[in-house]
Design a protein around this motif. Structure first.
Motif, PDB file in Angstrom:
ATOM      1  N   LEU A 292     -31.962 -35.059  20.805  1.00 49.01           N
ATOM      2  CA  LEU A 292     -32.848 -34.464  21.794  1.00 49.01           C
ATOM      3  C   LEU A 292     -33.129 -35.489  22.880  1.00 49.01           C
ATOM      4  CD1 LEU A 292     -34.900 -32.227  22.702  1.00 49.01           C
ATOM      5  CD2 LEU A 292     -36.596 -33.416  21.284  1.00 49.01           C
ATOM      6  N   GLY A 293     -32.956 -35.082  24.127  1.00 47.42           N
ATOM      7  CA  GLY A 293     -33.229 -36.053  25.182  1.00 47.42           C
ATOM      8  C   GLY A 293     -32.862 -35.548  26.563  1.00 47.42           C
ATOM      9  N   ASP A 294     -32.639 -36.480  27.449  1.00 49.16           N
ATOM     10  CA  ASP A 294     -32.328 -36.199  28.845  1.00 49.16           C
ATOM     11  C   ASP A 294     -31.049 -35.363  28.923  1.00 49.16           C
ATOM     12  OD1 ASP A 294     -31.743 -36.179  31.536  1.00 49.16           O
ATOM     13  OD2 ASP A 294     -31.599 -38.365  31.744  1.00 49.16           O
ATOM     14  N   PRO A 295     -31.127 -34.140  29.426  1.00 54.94           N
ATOM     15  CA  PRO A 295     -29.930 -33.296  29.471  1.00 54.94           C
ATOM     16  C   PRO A 295     -28.882 -33.780  30.463  1.00 54.94           C
ATOM     17  CG  PRO A 295     -31.712 -32.239  30.641  1.00 54.94           C
ATOM     18  CD  PRO A 295     -32.297 -33.452  29.971  1.00 54.94           C
ATOM     19  N   LEU A 296     -29.232 -34.734  31.316  1.00 57.78           N
ATOM     20  CA  LEU A 296     -28.263 -35.285  32.254  1.00 57.78           C
ATOM     21  C   LEU A 296     -27.366 -36.324  31.596  1.00 57.78           C
ATOM     22  CD1 LEU A 296     -30.614 -35.696  35.336  1.00 57.78           C
ATOM     23  CD2 LEU A 296     -28.963 -33.865  34.926  1.00 57.78           C
ATOM     24  N   SER A 297     -27.711 -36.722  30.361  1.00 52.44           N
ATOM     25  CA  SER A 297     -26.887 -37.661  29.600  1.00 52.44           C
ATOM     26  C   SER A 297     -25.863 -36.892  28.781  1.00 52.44           C
ATOM     27  CB  SER A 297     -27.766 -38.493  28.663  1.00 52.44           C
ATOM     28  OG  SER A 297     -26.961 -39.205  27.735  1.00 52.44           O
ATOM     29  N   THR A 298     -24.628 -37.363  28.793  1.00 48.38           N
ATOM     30  CA  THR A 298     -23.578 -36.682  28.031  1.00 48.38           C
ATOM     31  C   THR A 298     -23.738 -36.883  26.535  1.00 48.38           C
ATOM     32  OG1 THR A 298     -22.124 -38.603  28.328  1.00 48.38           O
ATOM     33  CG2 THR A 298     -21.896 -36.791  29.912  1.00 48.38           C
ATOM     34  N   ASP A 299     -24.635 -37.772  26.107  1.00 42.59           N
ATOM     35  CA  ASP A 299     -24.891 -37.968  24.676  1.00 42.59           C
ATOM     36  C   ASP A 299     -25.856 -36.930  24.120  1.00 42.59           C
ATOM     37  OD1 ASP A 299     -23.270 -40.240  24.576  1.00 42.59           O
ATOM     38  OD2 ASP A 299     -24.935 -41.568  25.129  1.00 42.59           O
TER      39      ASP A 299
END
Length: 460
Positions: A292-299
């Motif tokens: 769960l996290g920043d949706p702009l990160s591909t991870d």
């Protein structure tokens, strides 16, 4: 002014003015006139325009995906695939079957007569689309409506206004005649006005049950119909003979993809008691691997919900269930980005649940799922049917005969075996009970977008 608040960081991502009365009037007038010419084109000519528009979307999939992430929060690793996979698949399929679906219906010959039924376009189709799958839901109606010879006016959700504008760019790129496709940014009150206008011939609405009632109320004042694709509380049943690894993998994805914000996502699971404990153990283990996290990160594999209020609503259902005896199996501290008062919500798996709890009966629309043990197929059928909704339901088994027998008893629009949360464009997409009415996709989906006109010609 209409503002889109991004769930990524709470900023105002964009603003758009609502259409004026004059703009709405001009759009409906233009659509009506354009449709008179458009209905005279051939299916082949329409297909050329629509395929060219699909080409635009594919060429711009990455940038469309990024702006979609900003608008509604789905991780950027997934958003472009809404265009490349589902959107493309549905659009091209509906274009490919249009010729068959719209062909004249021949009847038995009688000497001295020529008789047939023609499928005429209805006129101006008003599409009201949601934010959660903004291209997948809208393409179900926009492309088939235009292929059927109608003009389209699209109103997209306040959260995803750029999707409507992308459609306009795509059809402009394709060279579609002016007025055949238009969009308007509208308030709820303005939507009701467009539905009430005599130039609107059909309404295709996707959204909440509450929104569906509002649309139906407006439609009731006129002699037209509308397609309503509404909410769901979609169940899955895992039989004792199921391939557990496959069931776990697909049901975790079906529960938590798009942060659970899918009308046909899995919200409740019934598992045969013989495999219940093992299923729950593996389901929880896989859930814990999400990021769960920043949706702009591909991870990131799990982005924020669309807004803080949606996360708060889901948390309220969880808290209520726990207070009534349910057990939450996911420690939210495993998801550092989880924070109350924000749209960032960790996935949750609940056991010891029952149908007195809202989390098992009311739509949650969040990364939350309840799992119950059942003793038999009949108990599973009873529980699956114990719902005001009926969009999709799935069974996980190696016995196709049992799947067919059970499926015949389950009240649902689509019955899956060993898969879930997917729309096959060759099949009718429909719901029962409070999940709505009407059909999109498949050749059957063209029926609501046309009206039958009989030709009875006496020769000589």
């Amino acid at each position: 002014m209409q503002k889109t608040i991004s769930p990524v960081d709470g900023s105002v991502y964009l603003e758009r003015p609502l259409a004026t009365d004059e703009m709405t009037e001009n759009a409906l007038a233009k659509a009506t006139e354009a449709q008179k010419k458009w209905k005279k084109t051939t299916v082949e000519e329409r297909a050329d325009f629509c395929l060219k528009a699909v080409e635009y979307f594919l060429d711009h999939a990455d940038e469309i995906g990024l702006e979609l992430t900003w608008q509604m929060g789905r991780p950027v690793r997934y958003t472009a695939n809404e265009i490349r996979r589902g959107f493309q698949e549905r659009a091209k399929y509906m274009i490919s079957v249009a010729g068959q679906a719209l062909a004249d219906v021949e009847v038995e010959e009688i000497a001295g007569f020529k008789r047939f039924i023609r499928r005429d376009p209805v006129g101006v189709v008003f599409v009201v689309a949601p934010w959660n799958y903004p291209y997948l839901t809208s393409v179900n109606s926009v492309i088939p409506a235009i292929m059927a010879g109608n003009a389209v006016v699209l109103k997209h959700a306040q959260q995803t206004p750029l999707c409507a504008e992308r459609y306009a760019e795509a059809f402009a790129y394709a060279g579609l005649p002016d007025g055949v496709f238009q969009y308007l940014h509208l308030s709820h009150e303005q939507v009701a006005t467009v539905i009430a206008d005599p130039r609107t011939s059909y309404v295709a609405f996707t959204g909440s049950v509450e929104g569906g009632h509002a649309v139906q109320k407006s439609i009731n004042e006129r002699f037209i119909v509308g397609g309503l694709e509404l909410g769901g509380k979609d169940p899955a049943y895992v039989r004792a003979d199921a391939n557990l690894a496959d069931a776990v993998e697909n049901l975790v994805d079906g529960s938590f993809f798009n942060s659970g914000q899918s009308c046909c996502g899995i919200e409740r699971i019934y598992v045969h008691e013989d495999v219940y404990e093992k299923f729950v153990e593996e389901f929880v283990a896989l859930t814990k691997t999400y990021t769960l996290g920043d949706p702009l990160s591909t991870d990131t594999t799990l982005g924020p919900m669309v807004r803080t209020s949606a996360a708060a609503f889901a948390q309220k259902q969880i808290d209520e269930a726990v207070s009534q005896g349910a057990k939450a199996l996911i420690d939210t501290s495993l998801f550092p980005a989880h924070k109350e008062g924000t749209p960032y919500m960790a996935p949750q798996v609940l056991v010891n649940v029952n149908h007195t709890m809202q989390v098992m009966t009311e739509e949650t629309f969040a990364p939350v799922v309840g799992i119950m043990s059942v003793k038999s197929d009949q108990e599973a059928i009873q529980l699956m049917n114990d719902s005001q909704y009926g969009l999709t339901a799935s069974i996980w088994t190696n016995d196709i005969d049992a799947a067919l027998e059970i499926g015949a008893q389950v009240e649902t629009g689509t019955w899956f075996m060993n898969r879930c949360d997917y729309l096959d464009p060759a099949l009718a997409w429909t719901g029962v009970k409070n999940s709505g009415r009407g059909v999109t996709l498949s050749k059957v989906g063209y029926e609501a977008l046309t009206k039958a006109k009989s030709f009875h010609l006496k020769i000589g």
